[in-house]
Enzyme design. Structure first.
Site, short mmCIF file in Angstrom:
data_model
loop_
_atom_site.label_atom_id
_atom_site.label_comp_id
_atom_site.label_asym_id
_atom_site.label_seq_id
_atom_site.Cartn_x
_atom_site.Cartn_y
_atom_site.Cartn_z
N GLY A 1 -105.60 119.49 -40.98
CA GLY A 1 -105.74 120.75 -41.69
C GLY A 1 -104.54 121.04 -42.58
O GLY A 1 -104.69 121.54 -43.71
N CYS B 1 -97.91 126.88 -33.49
CA CYS B 1 -97.03 126.39 -34.55
C CYS B 1 -95.71 127.13 -34.58
O CYS B 1 -94.77 126.69 -35.21
CB CYS B 1 -97.73 126.52 -35.89
SG CYS B 1 -99.47 126.17 -35.77
C1 LIG Z 1 -104.76 124.33 -36.74
C2 LIG Z 1 -104.86 124.98 -38.05
C3 LIG Z 1 -104.34 124.38 -39.20
C4 LIG Z 1 -103.58 123.07 -39.17
O1 LIG Z 1 -104.39 121.99 -38.87
P1 LIG Z 1 -103.75 120.59 -38.39
O2 LIG Z 1 -104.93 119.70 -38.26
O3 LIG Z 1 -103.07 120.89 -37.08
O4 LIG Z 1 -102.81 120.14 -39.43
C5 LIG Z 1 -104.48 125.04 -40.39
N1 LIG Z 1 -105.10 126.23 -40.47
C6 LIG Z 1 -105.62 126.84 -39.38
C7 LIG Z 1 -106.30 128.15 -39.52
C8 LIG Z 1 -105.51 126.23 -38.14
O5 LIG Z 1 -106.01 126.85 -37.07
#
Ligand SMILES: *Cc1c(COP(=O)(O)O)cnc(C)c1O
Length: 394
Positions: A66, A334
């Site tokens: 993400g 995070c």
């Molecule tokens: C978890 C998350 C991300 C990041 O995704 P990753 O696959 O961990 O890099 C970004 N945006 C939201 C809303 C998330 O919940």
């Protein structure tokens, strides 16, 4: 009770991925049988995810998570404007819009663009944690090139009026000569609970990842509406592909399977979790004094319970609950390495004490009412104990 941070792999997803580790391991770019098999699996996965969100296969870009998809979406638009891209468009003092409670992987990219001369509007989200469509409307300017609003917030679970915002953005007539305003939506928390049809939502860029939907970690896709021009954010081989490098075929197959399952089971699981969530919230509010629910009580994800417990530190609650085998979080995963108060709770206009005492429980497929009862009983004891030893006067 921390499914918004990550989910275990669904057994059916593991089975779908299995052949692609050892038997069908080919590089999808190779011309021989193993390569063609991998290519076929990749294309099937692409069609599958496109089908779920009402898109075409060629509008799907797989990336390694993400965060990376948010990078490609935001910098992909920006690079075209600053002249790095082949679709270079010159916009004087480009303007971009996002909300104060976005995921850090969006906000950090916005901060970087601000340092590089973009003008940025950070929208307020109000007491209930919902961006108002009319605030987006009022923020639009002739120089606006990008709007990033998430579908559902990862900390407080509030659901944003994406379709309404999409209409406003799509109806805004650009006066300068640049392409239409691009609407980017991080939907990482929405899959499995909300309607993902990109045409109903009116989004141009949308992101879903595997790790939140009982799929593998480190895999995601970015939907890019046909006609929307992005610029690659790194270059490794000729051809100007938006995302180059060997595709992670097992993970891509897993992501597609996970998304299919999520959408098939969406209605039933959402109904079950909504009931469990409301029961959970009611018990906490009724049985623990000085607790406040964060975010709108109904316009929130079926699995999200986020409360501020005054007179305690969220981190202390997490560690005590961990002793009883209960996993939950404060702020978002995070930010758990830092003790900065949650930017999301602060964005609601709440005092710092509310941010420091915020705890998030996010339910998942295996959670039961008995578990919720156990958590509430345990939480009551933990809060009482922490308050009794705390110097803070509640
Ligand atoms: C978890 C998350 C991300 C990041 O995704 P990753 O696959 O961990 O890099 C970004 N945006 C939201 C809303 C998330 O919940």
């Amino acid at each position: 009770m921390d499914h918004a941070a990550g989910t275990y792999l669904d057994e059916r997803v593991r089975e779908a991925m299995e052949p692609f580790w050892i038997e069908k391991f080919g590089n999808p770019s190779a011309l021989y049988k193993e390569g063609r098999e991998a290519r076929q699996a990749l294309e099937n996965a692409r069609e599958s995810v496109a089908g779920v969100i009402g898109a075409r296969g060629e509008e799907i870009i797989f990336t390694n998570g993400g965060t990376e998809s948010n990078n490609l979406a935001i910098f992909g638009v920006a690079y075209n404007i600053i002249g790095a891209g082949k679709n270079h468009m010159s916009v004087k003092s480009p303007h971009i819009i996002t909300a104060k409670f976005e995921h850090k992987s969006v906000l950090r990219h916005y901060e970087m663009l601000k340092k590089n001369g973009f003008s940025v509007t950070y929208l307020d989200v109000g007491k209930d944690g919902i961006v108002k469509a009319k605030d987006v409307k009022n923020a639009l300017r002739p120089e606006t090139v990008l709007v990033s609003i998430m579908y559902a917030n990862n900390e407080i679970g509030t659901i944003q009026p994406i379709a309404e915002i999409g209409k406003i953005i799509n109806n805004y007539k650009p006066q300068n000569n640049h392409q239409k305003i691009i609407f980017h939506c991080d939907a990482c928390q929405a899959a499995g609970y909300l309607d993902l049809n990109v045409n109903k939502l009116g989004v141009d860029l949308m992101i879903i990842n595997g790790s939140k939907i009982y799929g593998p970690k480190g895999i995601s896709f970015l939907y890019v509406r046909r006609g929307v021009k992005l610029c690659s954010t790194y270059y490794s081989k000729p051809g100007d592909k938006l995302h180059s490098g060997t595709e992670n075929v097992p993970a891509i197959v897993g992501l597609a399977e996970a998304l299919e399952i999520a959408q098939t089971e969406k209605d039933k699981e959402s109904a079950r979790l909504t009931e469990l969530r409301d029961y959970f919230i009611k018990r906490i509010m009724d049985e623990i004094p000085k607790v406040f629910l964060n975010g709108h009580p109904e316009k929130r994800l079926p699995n999200n319970v986020n409360v501020s417990i005054l007179g305690v530190e969220g981190e202390a609650v997490i560690l005590y609950l961990d002793e009883y085998g209960i996993a939950c979080s404060t702020g978002s995963a995070c930010t758990s390495e830092s003790f900065d108060p949650s930017h999301v709770i602060l964005a609601l206009g709440k005092p710092r004490a509310h941010a420091h005492g915020s705890v998030r429980f996010t339910l998942g497929k295996r959670n039961t009412k008995e578990e919720v009862d156990f958590v509430v009983e345990t939480l009551k004891g933990v809060v009482e104990k922490l308050r009794s030893i705390s110097a803070v006067n509640v």
